[in-house]
Design a protein around this motif. Sequence first.
Motif, PDB file in Angstrom:
ATOM      1  N   MET A   1       8.667 -30.746  24.420  1.00  0.00           N
ATOM      2  CA  MET A   1       9.844 -29.999  24.806  1.00  0.00           C
ATOM      3  C   MET A   1       9.533 -28.507  24.753  1.00  0.00           C
ATOM      4  SD  MET A   1      12.972 -31.973  22.909  1.00  0.00           S
ATOM      5  CE  MET A   1      14.254 -31.329  23.945  1.00  0.00           C
ATOM      6  N   SER A   2      10.112 -27.789  25.659  1.00  0.00           N
ATOM      7  CA  SER A   2       9.905 -26.345  25.681  1.00  0.00           C
ATOM      8  C   SER A   2      10.862 -25.664  24.701  1.00  0.00           C
ATOM      9  CB  SER A   2      10.117 -25.810  27.089  1.00  0.00           C
ATOM     10  OG  SER A   2      11.485 -25.904  27.436  1.00  0.00           O
ATOM     11  N   VAL A   3      10.646 -24.392  24.510  1.00  0.00           N
ATOM     12  CA  VAL A   3      11.485 -23.621  23.594  1.00  0.00           C
ATOM     13  C   VAL A   3      12.926 -23.575  24.103  1.00  0.00           C
ATOM     14  CG1 VAL A   3      11.821 -21.339  22.583  1.00  0.00           C
ATOM     15  CG2 VAL A   3       9.519 -22.268  22.829  1.00  0.00           C
ATOM     16  N   LEU A   4      13.098 -23.485  25.402  1.00  0.00           N
ATOM     17  CA  LEU A   4      14.444 -23.456  25.970  1.00  0.00           C
ATOM     18  C   LEU A   4      15.183 -24.764  25.712  1.00  0.00           C
ATOM     19  CD1 LEU A   4      16.552 -21.975  27.686  1.00  0.00           C
ATOM     20  CD2 LEU A   4      15.484 -23.008  29.693  1.00  0.00           C
ATOM     21  N   GLN A   5      14.496 -25.883  25.867  1.00  0.00           N
ATOM     22  CA  GLN A   5      15.127 -27.179  25.623  1.00  0.00           C
ATOM     23  C   GLN A   5      15.492 -27.346  24.154  1.00  0.00           C
ATOM     24  OE1 GLN A   5      12.023 -29.626  27.227  1.00  0.00           O
ATOM     25  NE2 GLN A   5      13.183 -30.026  29.105  1.00  0.00           N
ATOM     26  N   ILE A   6      14.649 -26.894  23.269  1.00  0.00           N
ATOM     27  CA  ILE A   6      14.944 -27.006  21.837  1.00  0.00           C
ATOM     28  C   ILE A   6      16.099 -26.093  21.460  1.00  0.00           C
ATOM     29  CG2 ILE A   6      14.016 -26.567  19.531  1.00  0.00           C
ATOM     30  CD1 ILE A   6      11.331 -27.580  20.571  1.00  0.00           C
ATOM     31  N   SER A   7      16.161 -24.910  22.054  1.00  0.00           N
ATOM     32  CA  SER A   7      17.279 -24.016  21.736  1.00  0.00           C
ATOM     33  C   SER A   7      18.601 -24.564  22.268  1.00  0.00           C
ATOM     34  CB  SER A   7      17.014 -22.618  22.286  1.00  0.00           C
ATOM     35  OG  SER A   7      16.933 -22.654  23.693  1.00  0.00           O
ATOM     36  N   ILE A   8      18.581 -25.209  23.416  1.00  0.00           N
ATOM     37  CA  ILE A   8      19.801 -25.844  23.929  1.00  0.00           C
ATOM     38  C   ILE A   8      20.171 -27.041  23.060  1.00  0.00           C
ATOM     39  CG2 ILE A   8      20.764 -27.144  25.868  1.00  0.00           C
ATOM     40  CD1 ILE A   8      19.210 -25.252  27.716  1.00  0.00           C
ATOM     41  N   ALA A   9      19.172 -27.776  22.596  1.00  0.00           N
ATOM     42  CA  ALA A   9      19.440 -28.934  21.736  1.00  0.00           C
ATOM     43  C   ALA A   9      20.026 -28.515  20.399  1.00  0.00           C
ATOM     44  CB  ALA A   9      18.157 -29.734  21.521  1.00  0.00           C
ATOM     45  N   SER A  10      19.696 -27.320  19.927  1.00  0.00           N
ATOM     46  CA  SER A  10      20.216 -26.873  18.633  1.00  0.00           C
ATOM     47  C   SER A  10      21.567 -26.183  18.755  1.00  0.00           C
ATOM     48  CB  SER A  10      19.216 -25.930  17.960  1.00  0.00           C
ATOM     49  OG  SER A  10      19.095 -24.746  18.717  1.00  0.00           O
ATOM     50  N   LEU A  11      22.107 -26.081  19.934  1.00  0.00           N
ATOM     51  CA  LEU A  11      23.391 -25.413  20.150  1.00  0.00           C
ATOM     52  C   LEU A  11      24.540 -26.016  19.329  1.00  0.00           C
ATOM     53  CD1 LEU A  11      24.750 -23.155  21.802  1.00  0.00           C
ATOM     54  CD2 LEU A  11      25.256 -24.878  23.515  1.00  0.00           C
ATOM     55  N   PRO A  12      24.682 -27.347  19.218  1.00  0.00           N
ATOM     56  CA  PRO A  12      25.766 -27.872  18.370  1.00  0.00           C
ATOM     57  C   PRO A  12      25.662 -27.418  16.918  1.00  0.00           C
ATOM     58  CG  PRO A  12      24.902 -29.613  19.742  1.00  0.00           C
ATOM     59  CD  PRO A  12      24.008 -28.432  19.935  1.00  0.00           C
ATOM     60  N   PHE A  13      24.447 -27.397  16.399  1.00  0.00           N
ATOM     61  CA  PHE A  13      24.266 -26.968  15.013  1.00  0.00           C
ATOM     62  C   PHE A  13      24.624 -25.498  14.849  1.00  0.00           C
ATOM     63  CE2 PHE A  13      21.358 -25.176  11.756  1.00  0.00           C
ATOM     64  CZ  PHE A  13      21.996 -25.708  10.656  1.00  0.00           C
ATOM     65  N   LEU A  14      24.206 -24.668  15.786  1.00  0.00           N
ATOM     66  CA  LEU A  14      24.512 -23.241  15.699  1.00  0.00           C
ATOM     67  C   LEU A  14      26.006 -22.976  15.837  1.00  0.00           C
ATOM     68  CD1 LEU A  14      21.539 -21.825  17.779  1.00  0.00           C
ATOM     69  CD2 LEU A  14      21.789 -21.886  15.293  1.00  0.00           C
ATOM     70  N   ARG A  44      20.049 -40.739  26.792  1.00  0.00           N
ATOM     71  CA  ARG A  44      20.416 -40.871  25.382  1.00  0.00           C
ATOM     72  C   ARG A  44      20.517 -39.504  24.713  1.00  0.00           C
ATOM     73  NH1 ARG A  44      16.928 -46.095  23.400  1.00  0.00           N
ATOM     74  NH2 ARG A  44      17.847 -47.563  24.887  1.00  0.00           N
ATOM     75  N   ALA A  45      19.648 -38.592  25.093  1.00  0.00           N
ATOM     76  CA  ALA A  45      19.689 -37.247  24.518  1.00  0.00           C
ATOM     77  C   ALA A  45      20.976 -36.533  24.893  1.00  0.00           C
ATOM     78  CB  ALA A  45      18.473 -36.445  24.978  1.00  0.00           C
ATOM     79  N   VAL A  46      21.454 -36.735  26.120  1.00  0.00           N
ATOM     80  CA  VAL A  46      22.697 -36.094  26.562  1.00  0.00           C
ATOM     81  C   VAL A  46      23.882 -36.635  25.778  1.00  0.00           C
ATOM     82  CG1 VAL A  46      24.288 -35.930  28.516  1.00  0.00           C
ATOM     83  CG2 VAL A  46      21.866 -35.483  28.847  1.00  0.00           C
ATOM     84  N   VAL A  47      23.889 -37.915  25.483  1.00  0.00           N
ATOM     85  CA  VAL A  47      24.987 -38.495  24.707  1.00  0.00           C
ATOM     86  C   VAL A  47      25.009 -37.900  23.304  1.00  0.00           C
ATOM     87  CG1 VAL A  47      25.859 -40.628  23.675  1.00  0.00           C
ATOM     88  CG2 VAL A  47      25.072 -40.629  26.041  1.00  0.00           C
ATOM     89  N   ALA A  48      23.851 -37.804  22.664  1.00  0.00           N
ATOM     90  CA  ALA A  48      23.789 -37.222  21.316  1.00  0.00           C
ATOM     91  C   ALA A  48      24.208 -35.755  21.346  1.00  0.00           C
ATOM     92  CB  ALA A  48      22.377 -37.360  20.752  1.00  0.00           C
ATOM     93  N   TRP A  49      23.778 -35.019  22.362  1.00  0.00           N
ATOM     94  CA  TRP A  49      24.124 -33.602  22.475  1.00  0.00           C
ATOM     95  C   TRP A  49      25.622 -33.425  22.698  1.00  0.00           C
ATOM     96  CZ3 TRP A  49      25.984 -30.186  26.210  1.00  0.00           C
ATOM     97  CH2 TRP A  49      25.789 -28.839  25.936  1.00  0.00           C
ATOM     98  N   CYS A  50      26.211 -34.259  23.544  1.00  0.00           N
ATOM     99  CA  CYS A  50      27.654 -34.152  23.824  1.00  0.00           C
ATOM    100  C   CYS A  50      28.485 -34.458  22.581  1.00  0.00           C
ATOM    101  CB  CYS A  50      28.049 -35.080  24.965  1.00  0.00           C
ATOM    102  SG  CYS A  50      27.488 -34.512  26.573  1.00  0.00           S
ATOM    103  N   VAL A  51      28.061 -35.427  21.803  1.00  0.00           N
ATOM    104  CA  VAL A  51      28.776 -35.741  20.562  1.00  0.00           C
ATOM    105  C   VAL A  51      28.700 -34.555  19.604  1.00  0.00           C
ATOM    106  CG1 VAL A  51      28.707 -37.203  18.498  1.00  0.00           C
ATOM    107  CG2 VAL A  51      28.552 -38.230  20.755  1.00  0.00           C
ATOM    108  N   GLY A  52      27.530 -33.956  19.484  1.00  0.00           N
ATOM    109  CA  GLY A  52      27.377 -32.795  18.612  1.00  0.00           C
ATOM    110  C   GLY A  52      28.206 -31.608  19.064  1.00  0.00           C
ATOM    111  N   VAL A  53      28.232 -31.352  20.363  1.00  0.00           N
ATOM    112  CA  VAL A  53      29.030 -30.244  20.890  1.00  0.00           C
ATOM    113  C   VAL A  53      30.514 -30.512  20.687  1.00  0.00           C
ATOM    114  CG1 VAL A  53      29.703 -29.070  23.022  1.00  0.00           C
ATOM    115  CG2 VAL A  53      27.311 -29.404  22.504  1.00  0.00           C
ATOM    116  N   LEU A  54      30.929 -31.741  20.847  1.00  0.00           N
ATOM    117  CA  LEU A  54      32.338 -32.089  20.641  1.00  0.00           C
ATOM    118  C   LEU A  54      32.751 -31.839  19.190  1.00  0.00           C
ATOM    119  CD1 LEU A  54      34.907 -33.324  21.906  1.00  0.00           C
ATOM    120  CD2 LEU A  54      34.052 -35.533  21.147  1.00  0.00           C
ATOM    121  N   ILE A  55      31.935 -32.259  18.249  1.00  0.00           N
ATOM    122  CA  ILE A  55      32.236 -32.031  16.836  1.00  0.00           C
ATOM    123  C   ILE A  55      32.276 -30.537  16.531  1.00  0.00           C
ATOM    124  CG2 ILE A  55      31.369 -32.343  14.484  1.00  0.00           C
ATOM    125  CD1 ILE A  55      30.174 -35.015  15.457  1.00  0.00           C
TER     126      ILE A  55
END
Length: 67
Positions: A1-14, A44-55
Amino acid sequence: MSVLQISIASLPFLLSLASRSSNAIAPCLVASIFTVLLGQEPHRAVVAWCVGVLIAAVALRERLRTI
């Protein structure tokens, strides 16, 4: 994964760090980790990301509502 993808993936946590309660931080962290781990399977990654963003969005909305 690139740095951009990891930063987007960490958006729910931030986003959850901006919430007032600490109840949303752990589930958002787990959702971000799952998003990174499931990066090879985009659906599957999109589902996990959407759940995190929703929370995180609900926790952030509660903080903004109290202001």
